[in-house]
Design a protein around this motif. Sequence first.
Motif, mmCIF file in Angstrom:
data_model
loop_
_atom_site.group_PDB
_atom_site.id
_atom_site.type_symbol
_atom_site.label_atom_id
_atom_site.label_comp_id
_atom_site.label_asym_id
_atom_site.label_seq_id
_atom_site.Cartn_x
_atom_site.Cartn_y
_atom_site.Cartn_z
ATOM 1 N N LEU A 195 -1.325 -19.973 -39.727
ATOM 2 C CA LEU A 195 -0.170 -19.097 -39.513
ATOM 3 C C LEU A 195 0.330 -19.205 -38.069
ATOM 4 C CD1 LEU A 195 0.848 -15.812 -40.865
ATOM 5 C CD2 LEU A 195 0.291 -15.705 -38.452
ATOM 6 N N LEU A 196 -0.608 -19.185 -37.101
ATOM 7 C CA LEU A 196 -0.225 -19.230 -35.692
ATOM 8 C C LEU A 196 0.463 -20.548 -35.335
ATOM 9 C CD1 LEU A 196 -3.362 -17.630 -33.975
ATOM 10 C CD2 LEU A 196 -1.137 -16.564 -34.378
ATOM 11 N N THR A 197 0.066 -21.640 -35.999
ATOM 12 C CA THR A 197 0.638 -22.944 -35.650
ATOM 13 C C THR A 197 1.854 -23.326 -36.490
ATOM 14 O OG1 THR A 197 -0.955 -24.021 -37.135
ATOM 15 C CG2 THR A 197 -1.558 -23.841 -34.807
ATOM 16 N N THR A 198 2.164 -22.538 -37.516
ATOM 17 C CA THR A 198 3.349 -22.841 -38.331
ATOM 18 C C THR A 198 4.484 -21.846 -38.091
ATOM 19 O OG1 THR A 198 2.389 -21.607 -40.190
ATOM 20 C CG2 THR A 198 2.059 -23.998 -40.158
ATOM 21 N N SER A 199 4.205 -20.559 -38.247
ATOM 22 C CA SER A 199 5.252 -19.547 -38.065
ATOM 23 C C SER A 199 5.072 -18.728 -36.800
ATOM 24 C CB SER A 199 5.286 -18.604 -39.273
ATOM 25 O OG SER A 199 4.080 -17.879 -39.371
ATOM 26 N N GLY A 200 3.888 -18.822 -36.166
ATOM 27 C CA GLY A 200 3.624 -18.020 -34.985
ATOM 28 C C GLY A 200 3.161 -16.619 -35.365
ATOM 29 N N PRO A 201 2.764 -15.798 -34.382
ATOM 30 C CA PRO A 201 2.265 -14.446 -34.660
ATOM 31 C C PRO A 201 3.218 -13.597 -35.495
ATOM 32 C CG PRO A 201 1.846 -15.028 -32.374
ATOM 33 C CD PRO A 201 2.698 -16.121 -32.938
ATOM 34 N N VAL A 202 4.515 -13.784 -35.340
ATOM 35 C CA VAL A 202 5.498 -12.986 -36.077
ATOM 36 C C VAL A 202 5.360 -13.189 -37.587
ATOM 37 C CG1 VAL A 202 7.329 -14.719 -36.075
ATOM 38 C CG2 VAL A 202 7.924 -12.273 -36.107
ATOM 39 N N GLY A 203 4.724 -14.281 -37.978
ATOM 40 C CA GLY A 203 4.568 -14.587 -39.390
ATOM 41 C C GLY A 203 3.708 -13.590 -40.151
ATOM 42 N N ILE A 204 2.976 -12.731 -39.448
ATOM 43 C CA ILE A 204 2.130 -11.757 -40.147
ATOM 44 C C ILE A 204 2.969 -10.803 -40.998
ATOM 45 C CG2 ILE A 204 0.329 -11.833 -38.379
ATOM 46 C CD1 ILE A 204 1.328 -9.045 -37.448
#
Length: 495
Positions: free
Chosen positions: A55-64
């Motif tokens: 998640l952190l490497t594809t969408s970044g923290p906002v992806g949560i």
Amino acid sequence: MTRETAANSATQNDERLGSGYEPELKRTLGGFQVFAVSFAFISVAVGIFGTYDDLLTTSGPVGIWLWILSAIGQALVALVVAQFAARIALSGSSYQWASRLANPKVGWLFGWLTFWYLAIAVVAVDNALASQAFMPLVGMAENEDTARIITVAILVIQSVLVIASTKLLGMLTSSAVGVELLIIVVVVIGLAVVMVFTGSGDLTNLTSRGVTAGAPNYFAIGGGLMAGMIMGLTTLVGFDSAANLAEEAKDPFKSVPRAIVASVLAAGLLGFVFLIALTIAIKDVPAVSASGSPVAAIIRSQFGVVAERVLLAGLVFAMFGAGMVIIAACSRQVFSMARDKRFPAHELMKKVNPKTQTPVPATLLILGVGVVLMLALPGAALIPLIVGSTILPALIYTGIVVLYLAVRKNLERKEGGFSLGRFEIPVAVAALIWEAFVLFVLVTPGGNTVPVIVVVGIILAGGMYFAYMYFLHRDVLDHEAGIDDVTATTPEVTA
């Protein structure tokens, strides 16, 4: 045993007898244990632990924030699954539902896809247990060959325990769920306290794209933002595993559907709180994103090495419990198909040990598949297989929703059983739209071409055995034991 308990037991046995089966499996799982089976399969802490780096490497923290969408969508599907579980309480779940309410041929496809999904899933979970939790816990250096050997050892131990007793399975699974819940609660509260008193939290992480900032295809189809959906879609699955153990559950028409729905709701809520706490606690987003195990890195940076080791120990136990549940669910799937003569070597696979009252050959088959996958496939081949298995539950759930819309009028309501009432159509339609979106998300990334081919290969391989049955043993696919009795209301049992 009270008169009421005896009546309930007789009613549940009537369900199996009316379906053409002898009650060979023992009902030992209580309400919480049934819930634990579904929750342990979902294993929200384990799922986040294993996918947070992606998640952190594809969408970044906002992806949560995409987790909320996944939780709502999967809850809709769980409600539809619960509708079936409240009416047909037989091992095999979707295989039985489709066979008895639509067509045995359709049911067979459900069963074949579910078998491979579960057989591959247990390998994925146990390999992650070995490489990402156990080896770091005991200080072993990263090594793929070592991880594979440990994975095989874990599979053997789990299989022995699953064979030994369903009651033991329920106890260990309940304990694993308790540990997982404790991990989430302690980590969330601990991070909150530390961040409040040290000021180490950063609320801006909740809206940060982190290392993906400036990525050109971030909002494109198959891009970074869409890839952020994978965490929720690969974690919030398997809730229907409780239905696969329905013949071993007490009062299954109530306990199983409630467990299915409650496990998704609990996992969705707890998972989101867990993600919020972890994301705010990130001190250095690029550094954590580059870490092979970002959850452990966050815990270490906030609490120290000792706390990280405690977390890993808890995750080892939780992952071990999840693997046991998957093996048990998969063996019941095999057993259910084999007693209908619709699985290879069915005469052997349908056997239940009279002492343990568990399907021993079916369980050993799952172990065998896992060992072969671990020892025969190199890493380059194993990874696409595991990724491909994430597409299988989406196909299965889509099929279940379509099946429900097609046969819902044939479903008789069990007294006191779970029911959506007048909301059944809106929920089912919404679930179908959701699953169409899920499939789109899973197959559109360019890197998923090989996993899609793997899924097609599994279907084609099954097609060969299906053709064998269709042309040489056609009666197996034309006849359904007790089909006229299944959709009838359960007879009254007098005390």
